[in-house]
Design a protein around this motif. Structure first.
Motif, PDB file in Angstrom:
ATOM      1  N   LYS A  98       0.844  -1.221   0.000  1.00 47.63           N
ATOM      2  CA  LYS A  98       0.000   0.000   0.000  1.00 47.63           C
ATOM      3  C   LYS A  98       0.870   1.259   0.000  1.00 47.63           C
ATOM      4  O   LYS A  98       0.632   2.217   0.727  1.00 47.63           O
ATOM      5  CB  LYS A  98      -0.939   0.014   1.218  1.00 47.63           C
ATOM      6  CG  LYS A  98      -1.870  -1.187   1.314  1.00 47.63           C
ATOM      7  CD  LYS A  98      -2.989  -1.097   0.293  1.00 47.63           C
ATOM      8  CE  LYS A  98      -3.944  -2.264   0.374  1.00 47.63           C
ATOM      9  NZ  LYS A  98      -3.426  -3.506  -0.238  1.00 47.63           N
ATOM     10  N   ARG A 113       4.331   3.462   0.738  1.00 46.50           N
ATOM     11  CA  ARG A 113       5.400   3.543   1.769  1.00 46.50           C
ATOM     12  C   ARG A 113       6.642   2.794   1.301  1.00 46.50           C
ATOM     13  O   ARG A 113       7.264   2.040   2.043  1.00 46.50           O
ATOM     14  CB  ARG A 113       4.892   2.993   3.105  1.00 46.50           C
ATOM     15  CG  ARG A 113       3.746   3.799   3.672  1.00 46.50           C
ATOM     16  CD  ARG A 113       3.130   3.159   4.884  1.00 46.50           C
ATOM     17  NE  ARG A 113       2.768   1.763   4.628  1.00 46.50           N
ATOM     18  CZ  ARG A 113       2.144   0.999   5.511  1.00 46.50           C
ATOM     19  NH1 ARG A 113       1.834   1.472   6.671  1.00 46.50           N
ATOM     20  NH2 ARG A 113       1.851  -0.252   5.237  1.00 46.50           N
ATOM     21  N   TYR A 137      -1.486   6.215  -6.373  1.00 48.36           N
ATOM     22  CA  TYR A 137      -0.315   6.425  -5.512  1.00 48.36           C
ATOM     23  C   TYR A 137       0.368   7.728  -5.896  1.00 48.36           C
ATOM     24  O   TYR A 137       0.352   8.138  -7.041  1.00 48.36           O
ATOM     25  CB  TYR A 137       0.686   5.272  -5.670  1.00 48.36           C
ATOM     26  CG  TYR A 137       0.185   3.958  -5.120  1.00 48.36           C
ATOM     27  CD1 TYR A 137       0.579   3.506  -3.861  1.00 48.36           C
ATOM     28  CD2 TYR A 137      -0.693   3.162  -5.853  1.00 48.36           C
ATOM     29  CE1 TYR A 137       0.119   2.310  -3.351  1.00 48.36           C
ATOM     30  CE2 TYR A 137      -1.178   1.964  -5.357  1.00 48.36           C
ATOM     31  CZ  TYR A 137      -0.766   1.543  -4.099  1.00 48.36           C
ATOM     32  OH  TYR A 137      -1.232   0.364  -3.587  1.00 48.36           O
ATOM     33  N   GLN A 153       6.793  11.436   3.340  1.00 50.73           N
ATOM     34  CA  GLN A 153       6.229  11.138   4.667  1.00 50.73           C
ATOM     35  C   GLN A 153       4.817  11.706   4.822  1.00 50.73           C
ATOM     36  O   GLN A 153       4.046  11.224   5.643  1.00 50.73           O
ATOM     37  CB  GLN A 153       7.145  11.699   5.768  1.00 50.73           C
ATOM     38  CG  GLN A 153       8.443  10.910   5.883  1.00 50.73           C
ATOM     39  CD  GLN A 153       9.435  11.575   6.819  1.00 50.73           C
ATOM     40  OE1 GLN A 153      10.110  12.516   6.456  1.00 50.73           O
ATOM     41  NE2 GLN A 153       9.520  11.082   8.038  1.00 50.73           N
ATOM     42  N   TYR A 202       2.324  11.739   2.557  1.00 50.75           N
ATOM     43  CA  TYR A 202       1.244  11.002   1.898  1.00 50.75           C
ATOM     44  C   TYR A 202       1.190   9.549   2.364  1.00 50.75           C
ATOM     45  O   TYR A 202       2.221   8.912   2.553  1.00 50.75           O
ATOM     46  CB  TYR A 202       1.419  11.034   0.368  1.00 50.75           C
ATOM     47  CG  TYR A 202       1.347  12.428  -0.193  1.00 50.75           C
ATOM     48  CD1 TYR A 202       0.130  13.084  -0.340  1.00 50.75           C
ATOM     49  CD2 TYR A 202       2.507  13.110  -0.573  1.00 50.75           C
ATOM     50  CE1 TYR A 202       0.069  14.382  -0.847  1.00 50.75           C
ATOM     51  CE2 TYR A 202       2.453  14.405  -1.088  1.00 50.75           C
ATOM     52  CZ  TYR A 202       1.228  15.033  -1.221  1.00 50.75           C
ATOM     53  OH  TYR A 202       1.161  16.301  -1.722  1.00 50.75           O
ATOM     54  N   GLU A 203      -0.033   9.043   2.477  1.00 50.97           N
ATOM     55  CA  GLU A 203      -0.234   7.667   2.916  1.00 50.97           C
ATOM     56  C   GLU A 203       0.289   6.682   1.866  1.00 50.97           C
ATOM     57  O   GLU A 203       1.036   5.764   2.160  1.00 50.97           O
ATOM     58  CB  GLU A 203      -1.744   7.456   3.161  1.00 50.97           C
ATOM     59  CG  GLU A 203      -2.129   6.107   3.713  1.00 50.97           C
ATOM     60  CD  GLU A 203      -1.683   5.887   5.158  1.00 50.97           C
ATOM     61  OE1 GLU A 203      -1.585   4.714   5.549  1.00 50.97           O
ATOM     62  OE2 GLU A 203      -1.431   6.871   5.876  1.00 50.97           O
ATOM     63  N   LYS A 204      -0.124   6.920   0.597  1.00 55.46           N
ATOM     64  CA  LYS A 204       0.250   5.969  -0.469  1.00 55.46           C
ATOM     65  C   LYS A 204       1.342   6.591  -1.333  1.00 55.46           C
ATOM     66  O   LYS A 204       1.065   7.152  -2.391  1.00 55.46           O
ATOM     67  CB  LYS A 204      -0.970   5.643  -1.335  1.00 55.46           C
ATOM     68  CG  LYS A 204      -2.005   4.778  -0.616  1.00 55.46           C
ATOM     69  CD  LYS A 204      -3.138   4.467  -1.567  1.00 55.46           C
ATOM     70  CE  LYS A 204      -3.752   3.112  -1.276  1.00 55.46           C
ATOM     71  NZ  LYS A 204      -4.735   2.756  -2.292  1.00 55.46           N
ATOM     72  N   GLU A 240       6.272   3.954  10.433  1.00 52.89           N
ATOM     73  CA  GLU A 240       5.500   3.309   9.370  1.00 52.89           C
ATOM     74  C   GLU A 240       5.544   4.068   8.049  1.00 52.89           C
ATOM     75  O   GLU A 240       5.020   3.600   7.050  1.00 52.89           O
ATOM     76  CB  GLU A 240       4.044   3.138   9.817  1.00 52.89           C
ATOM     77  CG  GLU A 240       3.898   2.067  10.886  1.00 52.89           C
ATOM     78  CD  GLU A 240       2.440   1.762  11.188  1.00 52.89           C
ATOM     79  OE1 GLU A 240       1.571   2.421  10.593  1.00 52.89           O
ATOM     80  OE2 GLU A 240       2.195   0.870  12.000  1.00 52.89           O
ATOM     81  N   ASP A 241       6.135   5.279   8.044  1.00 47.30           N
ATOM     82  CA  ASP A 241       6.206   6.029   6.790  1.00 47.30           C
ATOM     83  C   ASP A 241       6.988   5.265   5.728  1.00 47.30           C
ATOM     84  O   ASP A 241       6.806   5.472   4.535  1.00 47.30           O
ATOM     85  CB  ASP A 241       6.875   7.400   7.015  1.00 47.30           C
ATOM     86  CG  ASP A 241       5.994   8.322   7.835  1.00 47.30           C
ATOM     87  OD1 ASP A 241       4.772   8.121   7.810  1.00 47.30           O
ATOM     88  OD2 ASP A 241       6.531   9.219   8.508  1.00 47.30           O
TER      89      ASP A 241
END
Length: 932
Positions: free
Chosen positions: A756, A758, A785, A805, A807-809, A827-828
């Motif tokens: 997903k 990262r 993405y 860092q 953005y989630e995707k 988790e980034d």
């Protein structure tokens, strides 16, 4: 605050009102007498569909605006709000252009009052801010900004920010406000009008105690050096037992559990200093190496009254040491310690030059804005260090005019007490720990210790960079753009640059029998020089193209230049270099003659004239340096490795000639290690296959006289990391670049869907990165993405990392500099892909020369140079993934040589032991999903 201000923010369907983009939300906040008196906002029906990306950005969709008023229904309200007010917005030209278009279409009069831009004001009043985005400024000032990109939330935050900017202005001294007012006529907004009103209102404001006026400039008052009795307190002995060390760490509230490695490092550093031994310490991620060396340095420095130099490769680490680690150190140790940062002379502002440039007219926008930033910054800075400022590229050009340089002609007395560079040097003379960078450390070696305070003890952090930094430092480079820029500063007489200015100064003095070259003769020399410089770089580009004729499929080329070989192209280049050197000699001699004559007449010169001559003398020194490099590279017989780098799409503009020694081991041994009692090198990557032999050979250290220590990371890598190797990719050297890119792109898409996002992907060559990026884009599979790539997406390495860092995707493709120094904890970043093992190309000029040298010394070029160098870079790349004890992540290596070749095992042996899993990509993708 006597005026009325209306802060406006709009959300729109796009960026261009002239092409039919419309407003979808209008918001206004009214400020009167320094207070918010009214707020108004409304959604607006744009009578056209809202694009998907605007909906994602703002959260406003077609359904929400379906029953909203059209703009004509609120026109009267908008006109009433704006009546007699300043129009204020964050990036005002955007909001104003949209509102004008809508007002005119509604048959109303447009807005023709005064405008203020909070971006422009923030750039001036926050000269050191990292970013001028509204959300970043709101965070800086602790403003609640709960719905960015919705007009009502943005307008309210902009209004609150405007009131803070107003307050900041009111704290500036009158002299600074006057100077800002004089300059502000060159801005895009009506700040000048606002400042004139402001000055009338706040005429009697007293100067803050923290600011003083010196020679017509408002400066931060420098606190006098404190003579604290703590400095003379008896220094307790270095903590030897684990309990003593734990106890002092608890003073600074440091609670990390596993500290055995850090304690071992503290003991080793202290003993090395005591016994005067050079030392190599490889400290894995999480050991806490900064405190691991700072604590023993502090004790040793105080006990022995010896200053110690700490050198880093990056500005980032310097700032971290000064702003985070040193304050922590002062909490931990039971005595006072003085630590200072010392940079190269050009990093500091010259107040005399800056004051003179305030009198210049016809500045461009960037220069005007930079002058205003610096005026405000001077009321805040104690250091005068350029790195504190957030300058535009135009601002950086202007900095060259005002930076500190050695005074060549006239000694300056009026700023001596406040001279930033001299103050930094004085501070360093009385410091216990002097933080600097590898470049300045090497300058000091070259300048026989004339820059840094004398010290027999040095710690080199990021020590794996020392060899490459020394190679660059002991080498030379010539590039077309810098050479052209340098020569254009002198200009022809008609161009009214330094040449014209020196002739004007001469003409103002009484005529005299001087044997100076006539103006028109010197002018002809300058014309000839410009022509020859162009010819020289054209011939260089032609030479490189001829040599690289067989290199297909790449625009960026590097070719070796062998001075002893024969050939028409080399001969033509050599003759052009000779002609260039002769022309430079004649021009330099003519400038020197003029300067010497004017120096003898210095009593007749005005202050602006003598300052201008100082500038010209500085330029003359740079031109002399350019000539010296030209002679060293082409005319003198020297042993450096020489090569040309260029881009075939724009050969002349991006052609660079470089010369570097094939080895710096002897120079470092003689000029550095033999002159110091103890040098301690530390880094997370110094050993290859658990041996320091490679790094010692590269930098000139002897194994028998060097302490060697490896401290493994305290992290549980077996639980935290999985290494995956897909076995359904072709061998990298068995297929074409295009085929390989197609294969890895398919795998990257599969991995991205499994993780997903990262995902950080490390390449060794820009061409492959670019082709992969284009193919991913083209495929359309990863459209949801955020795809970023070094050299393609705009921004520096740190900006790309910050965006990654945010953005989630997100997927980030990086090369060279992304293999190290990028810190993305948590988790980034959950997956790292290494596309190929980071061997330097064998035909890369410096690599080729180093391999030849290795063979001449009777060793194996691959096993003794290429392989160890690649392993150190691989370790750097590996280190990007796990940055804290709670991180988890997956590393995927596409290059199957890591398991199919004998030498591949050396890469695996050099990193912590972790589980390795091989298989087809689809199976591995299932595993990734489950494991993450």
């Amino acid at each position: 605050m006597l005026n009325k201000f209306v802060v406006i923010d709009l959300e729109t369907t796009g960026n261009t009102p002239k092409k039919g983009d419309r407003i979808i939300q209008f918001a206004a906040v009214v400020i009167e007498n320094g207070k918010i008196t009214e707020q108004f906002s409304s959604l607006i029906n744009p009578q056209k569909p809202i694009p998907v990306f605007i909906e994602e950005l703002t959260g406003i969709n077609d359904e929400m605006v379906k029953d909203a008023p059209v703009f004509t229904e609120i026109t009267e309200k908008v006109q009433t709000l704006l009546e007699g007010a300043y129009f204020v917005a964050h990036n005002v030209l955007f909001d104003l252009s949209f509102l004008q278009e809508e007002l005119l279409q509604a048959g109303s009069e447009g807005f023709y009052g005064s405008v203020l831009d909070t971006v422009e004001m923030a750039r001036i009043l926050y000269p050191t801010a990292d970013s001028y985005k509204l959300s970043d400024l709101a965070e800086k000032e602790h403003l609640t900004h709960d719905r960015p990109h919705q007009a009502d939330s943005d307008a309210l935050v902009t209004a609150e920010l405007f009131l803070i900017l107003f307050k900041r202005l009111s704290l500036l001294p009158q002299v600074t406000l006057k100077q800002l007012t004089q300059l502000s006529g060159g801005l895009k907004s009506d700040l000048q009008l606002f400042l004139e009103d402001f000055m009338d209102t706040f005429e009697k404001t007293p100067v803050l105690d923290s600011i003083e006026i010196v020679n017509g400039l408002g400066l931060k008052r420098i606190s006098s050096e404190k003579n604290d009795e703590n400095l003379n307190k008896e220094i307790s002995k270095f903590p030897e037992s684990e309990e003593e060390k734990s106890s002092i760490l608890r003073n600074g509230f440091v609670t990390f559990k596993k500290r055995a490695g850090q304690f071992k490092m503290m003991d080793t550093v202290y003993n090395s200093l005591q016994q005067s031994r050079h030392t190599l310490i490889e400290a894995g991620t999480g050991v806490g190496k900064s405190l691991g060396y700072l604590i023993p340095l502090a004790y040793f420095s105080k006990h022995n009254n010896q200053p110690i130099i700490v050198s880093t490769h990056t500005i980032q680490l310097q700032e971290q040491l000064l702003n985070k680690e040193i304050p922590l150190l002062t909490k931990i140790i039971p005595f006072e310690i003085k630590a200072v940062l010392l940079k190269g002379r050009n990093q500091y502002l010259n107040l005399e030059k800056f004051l003179q440039t305030l009198l210049d007219e016809n500045d461009n926008y960037d220069t005007t804005l930079t002058k205003m930033q610096i005026l405000v910054w001077l009321t805040e800075t104690e250091t005068g260090d350029r790195d504190e400022l957030n300058l535009s590229s135009g601002g950086l050009l202007y900095w060259n005019k005002i930076k500190e340089e050695p005074s060549v002609l006239f000694s300056k007395k009026c700023w001596q007490e406040r001279d930033f560079y001299q103050r930094a040097k004085r501070n360093a003379q009385s410091a216990d720990i002097i933080i600097t960078n590898h470049s300045l450390l090497l300058s000091d070696i070259k300048g026989d210790g004339s820059i840094l305070p004398p010290s027999d003890y040095v710690v080199i952090d990021e020590g794996h960079h020392l060899e490459k930094a020394a190679s660059r430092f002991f080498g030379y480079s010539l590039d077309y753009l810098s050479a052209r820029l340098l020569i254009s500063q002198f200009g022809t007489y008609e161009q009214k640059q330094f040449f014209y200015e020196i002739e004007q100064i001469l003409s103002r003095l009484p005529a005299s029998e001087t044997k100076l070259l006539h103006t028109y003769e010197l002018n002809q020399l300058v014309l000839d020089l410009n022509y020859e410089l162009d010819e020289f770089f054209k011939l260089m580009a032609h030479y490189a193209k001829t040599k690289a004729a067989n290199k297909k499929g790449t625009n960026r080329i590097k070719v070796r230049f062998i001075s002893t070989e024969f050939g028409r192209e080399r001969k033509a280049l050599f003759h052009s270099a000779e002609r260039l050197a002769f022309l430079l000699k004649d021009i330099l001699s003519s400038i020197k003659g003029r300067l010497n004559w004017l120096k003898a007449e210095k009593d007749s010169l005005s202050i602006p004239d003598s300052n201008k001559l100082e500038e010209i003398a500085g330029f003359s020194a740079e031109l002399q340096e350019f000539r010296n490099i030209l002679i060293s590279c082409f005319i003198k017989d020297s042993n450096e490795v020489k090569w040309i780098e260029m881009d075939t799409r724009s050969p002349q503009n991006v052609t660079t000639f470089l010369a570097q020694p094939a080895t710096v081991a002897e120079q470092l041994r003689r000029k550095f290690f033999q002159t110091k009692k103890a040098v301690i090198l530390t880094s997370a990557t110094l050993s290859v296959n658990r041996s320091f032999e490679f790094i010692m050979r590269e930098i000139g250290l002897e194994a028998d006289s060097t302490v060697q220590l490896t401290i493994p990371s305290p992290f549980e890598y077996r639980e935290q990391v999985q290494l995956l190797i897909p076995d359904d990719l072709p061998e990298i050297n068995s297929v074409s670049l295009e085929e390989y890119v197609i294969s890895i792109t398919e795998h990257i898409i599969t991995i991205a869907e499994a993780t997903k996002g990262r995902l950080l992907i490390l390449f060794t060559a820009y061409d492959m990165l670019k082709k992969t990026y284009e193919l991913i884009k083209e495929s359309g599979f990863l459209n949801e993405y955020v795809l970023m790539a070094q050299g393609i997406s705009s921004g520096s390495r740190s900006r790309l990392t910050r965006n990654f860092q945010r953005y989630e995707k997100a997927i980030l493709l990086g090369t060279s500099s992304f293999w190290e120094g990028v810190d993305i904890p948590g988790e980034d970043l959950s997956c790292l892909v290494i596309v190929r093992l980071p061997f330097s190309p064998p035909d890369e000029p410096l690599t080729e020369a180093k391999c030849q040298l290795t063979v001449q010394q009777g060793r194996n070029a691959f096993y003794d140079y290429s392989l160890p160098e690649a392993i150190l870079r691989f370790k750097q790349g590996f280190g990007r993934l796990i940055r804290t004890e709670t991180d988890r992540g997956i590393i995927i290596v596409f290059d199957r040589r890591i398991v199919t070749t004998q030498y591949g095992k050396s890469f695996l042996k050099s990193i912590p032991q972790i589980p390795v899993k091989k298989g087809k990509m689809l199976e591995l993708a299932e595993f990734i999903q489950k494991w993450l």
